[in-house]
Design an enzyme around this catalytic site. Sequence first.
Site, PDB file in Angstrom:
ATOM      1  NE  ARG A 161      57.451  32.150  50.589  1.00 53.42           N
ATOM      2  CZ  ARG A 161      58.333  32.693  51.448  1.00 53.42           C
ATOM      3  NH1 ARG A 161      58.459  34.005  51.542  1.00 53.42           N
ATOM      4  NH2 ARG A 161      59.081  31.920  52.206  1.00 53.42           N
TER       5      ARG A 161
ATOM      6  CG  ASP B  26      37.859  43.198  38.346  1.00 58.33           C
ATOM      7  OD1 ASP B  26      38.386  43.041  37.225  1.00 58.33           O
ATOM      8  OD2 ASP B  26      37.295  42.274  38.965  1.00 58.33           O
TER       9      ASP B  26
ATOM     10  CE  LYS C 250      37.710  34.955  34.348  1.00 55.37           C
ATOM     11  NZ  LYS C 250      37.117  35.939  35.246  1.00 55.37           N
TER      12      LYS C 250
ATOM     13  CE1 TYR D 257      33.945  36.135  38.252  1.00 55.26           C
ATOM     14  CE2 TYR D 257      35.185  36.286  40.292  1.00 55.26           C
ATOM     15  CZ  TYR D 257      34.788  35.565  39.187  1.00 55.26           C
ATOM     16  OH  TYR D 257      35.219  34.289  39.018  1.00 55.26           O
TER      17      TYR D 257
HETATM   18  C1  LIG Z   1      37.187  35.957  36.680  1.00 52.75           C
HETATM   19  C2  LIG Z   1      37.108  37.282  37.317  1.00 52.75           C
HETATM   20  C3  LIG Z   1      37.725  37.519  38.536  1.00 52.75           C
HETATM   21  C4  LIG Z   1      38.445  36.442  39.309  1.00 52.75           C
HETATM   22  O1  LIG Z   1      39.552  35.960  38.629  1.00 52.75           O
HETATM   23  P1  LIG Z   1      40.103  34.455  38.821  1.00 52.75           P
HETATM   24  O2  LIG Z   1      41.289  34.438  37.951  1.00 52.75           O
HETATM   25  O3  LIG Z   1      39.002  33.544  38.418  1.00 52.75           O
HETATM   26  O4  LIG Z   1      40.408  34.315  40.268  1.00 52.75           O
HETATM   27  C5  LIG Z   1      37.632  38.798  39.058  1.00 52.75           C
HETATM   28  N1  LIG Z   1      36.963  39.771  38.435  1.00 52.75           N
HETATM   29  C6  LIG Z   1      36.345  39.571  37.261  1.00 52.75           C
HETATM   30  C7  LIG Z   1      35.632  40.697  36.610  1.00 52.75           C
HETATM   31  C8  LIG Z   1      36.398  38.323  36.662  1.00 52.75           C
HETATM   32  O5  LIG Z   1      35.769  38.121  35.521  1.00 52.75           O
END
Ligand SMILES: *Cc1c(COP(=O)(O)O)cnc(C)c1O
Length: 398
Positions: free
Chosen positions: A57, A184, A209, A109
């Site tokens: 952890r 982000d 992604k 998002y």
């Molecule tokens: C998918 C996504 C998230 C969240 O990510 P997860 O891995 O699904 O929790 C946050 N911001 C954007 C722009 C995303 O496309």
Amino acid sequence: MVGSTEKTRYHLATELVYIDGDAVKDNYNAASVPIYQTATFKQSSADGSGGEYDYSRSGNPTRTAVEVHMAKIMKAERAFVVSTGMTALDVILRLVKTGQEVIAGDDLYGGTNRLLTYVSQYNGVKVHNVDTTDPKRVEEKLDPVKTRLVLLESPTNPLIKIADIRSIAARVHEICPSALVVVDNTMMSPYLQNTLELGADIEYHSGTKYLSGHHDLMAGVIGCREQSVGDQLYFVINASGSGLGPFDSWLLLRGVKTLGIRMEKQQSNAMEIAEFLEAQGLKVHYPGLASHPQYELHRSLSSGAGAVLSFETGDVGLSERIVESAKLWGISVSFGCVNSLISMPCKMSHASIPAEIRKQRHLPEDLIRLCVGIEHHEDLINDLARALETAGVQVKRG
Ligand SMILES: *Cc1c(COP(=O)(O)O)cnc(C)c1O
């Protein structure tokens, strides 16, 4: 200046592939970083000390390897990998205390929107949703005492609007020296846009992604510019146990090596498709098109337009028929995978945003989002043309 800039000696495409041999000390010189699938590490003395690691952890060598690699790629002082992209945001939001404020975009998002709403309802944190594509709207809400985070996405998803990260970060730091600018950067990936260099304090990604690229794992990545912020983030990750497990850390490290080649191909395919759709007279949102209202701004922030675009058909029923008629394009939420995906954000990824708020934020219900993969572009265009025709659109072939 970003702490580890001097470590970047090669082009990013090269750095992605090149794993620094010092990241993990391995007795057998394994060519692939080993998966340390263990919860605990034996110590050499009775007081529990003696090893670099004690409990996964708190730290695990496979996780460290991907963290060191990501810090290099993001030009971050420090990087962390956590269980999902939402976990990355959750960790960052724990730096906000009751009574403090967050300024965030209004085309976020869907999951980000959901978590921010929760924090405002349960933690006494005021969240301002403003149009971050207009820096003045952000500035109006800045409060030198209360503002703790300014949270940006650029391009936004699914409307593909651009926020001027560089100017906003400069203004925030001027007016609110203690506020953190958080971006982000999932849509662009570190390959196309480096927001720490644009002035952000923290950049995060859904590693689910582009970074991993195959939709076979979930992960989040956080990079920061300052050691003190890194210490706070690490405290939360260790305290809450949100660090990424060894096997997923290994998969993420494996995936990120091909980010450059995937992104180049996905982006060039996206450009071909955007041009095809625009030639049909459809309203296309893609920052690689000169018709995008913020084309120049996007070019000044990043080195490419990415591989996510959206378009409007003017009719929800027509959009549904197009989506359902596509074959090669899988109907799925998410993006960043090697195969191409099609979706209707208002019915899928953004359905958690109430209909009246979607309307307020000018999110067209008929919007179709395309997340372009690495297939041959002619097959993708032919499949889309056939879907448009099946749905009742007259297609002009170029
Ligand atoms: C998918 C996504 C998230 C969240 O990510 P997860 O891995 O699904 O929790 C946050 N911001 C954007 C722009 C995303 O496309």
